[in-house]
Design a protein around this motif. Structure first.
Motif, short mmCIF file in Angstrom:
data_model
loop_
_atom_site.label_atom_id
_atom_site.label_comp_id
_atom_site.label_asym_id
_atom_site.label_seq_id
_atom_site.Cartn_x
_atom_site.Cartn_y
_atom_site.Cartn_z
N ARG A 83 0.83 -1.21 0.00
CA ARG A 83 0.00 0.00 0.00
C ARG A 83 0.87 1.27 0.00
O ARG A 83 0.56 2.25 -0.67
CB ARG A 83 -0.92 -0.01 1.22
N SER A 84 1.97 1.23 0.76
CA SER A 84 2.85 2.39 0.82
C SER A 84 3.52 2.66 -0.53
O SER A 84 3.95 3.78 -0.79
CB SER A 84 3.93 2.18 1.89
N ALA A 85 3.58 1.62 -1.36
CA ALA A 85 4.18 1.78 -2.69
C ALA A 85 3.14 2.02 -3.77
O ALA A 85 3.46 2.06 -4.95
CB ALA A 85 4.99 0.53 -3.04
N GLY A 86 1.86 2.15 -3.35
CA GLY A 86 0.82 2.50 -4.31
C GLY A 86 -0.01 1.36 -4.83
O GLY A 86 -0.87 1.56 -5.70
N SER A 87 0.20 0.13 -4.34
CA SER A 87 -0.58 -1.02 -4.79
C SER A 87 -1.47 -1.51 -3.65
O SER A 87 -0.98 -1.78 -2.55
CB SER A 87 0.33 -2.16 -5.25
N LEU A 225 12.46 3.76 -0.66
CA LEU A 225 11.59 3.32 0.42
C LEU A 225 11.80 4.24 1.62
O LEU A 225 12.87 4.28 2.20
CB LEU A 225 11.91 1.87 0.80
N HIS A 226 10.75 4.99 1.96
CA HIS A 226 10.82 5.90 3.11
C HIS A 226 9.75 5.47 4.10
O HIS A 226 8.56 5.64 3.86
CB HIS A 226 10.59 7.34 2.66
N LEU A 227 10.18 4.90 5.22
CA LEU A 227 9.26 4.41 6.23
C LEU A 227 9.53 5.10 7.57
O LEU A 227 10.66 5.02 8.07
CB LEU A 227 9.39 2.90 6.41
#
Length: 352
Positions: A83-87, A225-227
């Motif tokens: 989800r964080s990557a847009g999927s 990747l920014h978490l």
């Protein structure tokens, strides 16, 4: 986070002498570890009086179900990464792909597990590169959490251990075993505080690893990747709950052979044993599914309990392997048979 890469499956290349040598070394180490673990297990099995073992198939069936449920938290974290990557992926296809991927861990290297996951979510328009990459990140978070859970709980378990037997076998640990309870709690607290403090460093390492892996998949990839470390901390807490359920599965296995648990300490022991055995077994890439390594660690940790001697620890380790494998096969067949993909109705029907 953006990922630009092709979903084309790379063509297999011919193995070099170096890769063949590494393959032989991996299988050689695996066979050696398995040999010593089996030999130890056989020796302990000979000392076991099977008349003292009270089998209960019902507990074993419950252990299979709890084992399946215990991996749902890790699947949820994988979904959050996607989800964080847009999927976005619905819950059922997510759990289906995650759990079906478990059967791939029995191949040395364990990379097939990620391939299976990626293949099963591709039909939901999730790119292979993205799903494989995020599966790798989730696996690293899950196993890192398992190591932390193990290291934090070990000082607390020393208090219930057979200190005399361990001190006889390993005299160097005598001072540790005789430490007062407040020192053990302090050690566990310091380890936990250190682990929490290093989460920001861990997230940066994950970002670096993601960037490197994405470029291996596609040299033109610009994956980043920014978490937030708080988010990763929350995910690790959720996954720790999964390790706790994994430990409950082990507890049900022990109950199936007639060992009555002392719930004051047993829950810690079960969780520590499974988290340590599984996560450390995962790090040993030459062992398919951590076979041999996982059993050796599990047998050692279980013997910290005065209730469990070496022979019963061997029985529990073997049964847990059988139960987890049967659970993976059974639920993989059930989940794979139902894709969970919504069937779209023709436009003519939708307009009626």
């Amino acid at each position: 986070m953006t990922i630009t890469s092709s979903d084309a499956i790379p063509r297999p290349t011919k193995r070099s002498l170096k890769s063949i040598g590494l393959l032989i070394a991996k299988w050689g180490l695996f066979v050696a570890v398995l040999y010593f673990v089996i030999r130890y297990g056989v020796d302990q099995w000979k000392t076991l009086d099977l008349r003292n073992v009270h089998w209960s198939p019902g507990w074993l069936a419950a252990a299979m179900l709890v084992y399946f449920i215990s991996w749902i938290p890790a699947a949820w974290v994988w979904g959050e990464l996607l989800r964080s990557a847009g999927s976005k992926l619905r819950f059922y296809p997510l759990v289906r792909a995650h759990f079906c991927g478990h059967v791939g861990k029995y191949i040395p290297g364990k990379a097939l597990s990620l391939v299976i996951r990626a293949a099963l979510v591709r039909e939901f328009e999730v790119p292979l590169s993205l799903s494989g990459l995020m599966a790798t990140v989730e696996t690293l978070i899950t196993m890192a959490t398992g190591v932390i859970v193990t290291v934090v709980m070990l000082p607390l378990l020393i208090g219930q251990a057979d200190t005399q037997g361990i001190a006889t076998a390993l005299p160097v640990l005598t001072s540790v075993l005789e430490a007062p309870s407040w020192q053990r709690w302090t050690a566990a607290g310091l380890i936990l505080a250190f682990a929490i403090a290093t989460i920001p460093i861990f997230t940066r390492l994950l970002a670096m690893a993601t960037k490197k892996l994405s470029r291996k998949i596609d040299p033109s990839s610009t994956a980043e990747l920014h978490l937030p470390y708080r988010t990763v901390g929350l995910w690790m807490l959720v996954i720790a709950g999964g390790w706790f359920l994994n430990g409950c599965s082990l507890g049900l296995v022990l109950m199936s052979v007639g060992i009555s648990p002392d719930l004051t300490n047993s829950l810690l022991l079960w969780t520590c044993a499974v988290a340590g055995a599984t996560s450390l077994g995962f790090l040993v890439l030459f062992a398919p599914g951590g076979l041999g390594v996982r059993e050796a660690i599990l047998i050692g940790v279980l013997q910290l309990s005065p209730q469990i001697d070496a022979s019963f620890a061997v029985v529990a380790a073997v049964l847990l392997r059988v139960i987890s494998f049967l659970s993976e096969i059974l639920f993989t067949l059930l989940l794979y048979s139902v894709s969970g993909k919504r069937v779209r109705k023709p436009e003519s029907e939708n307009g009626d």
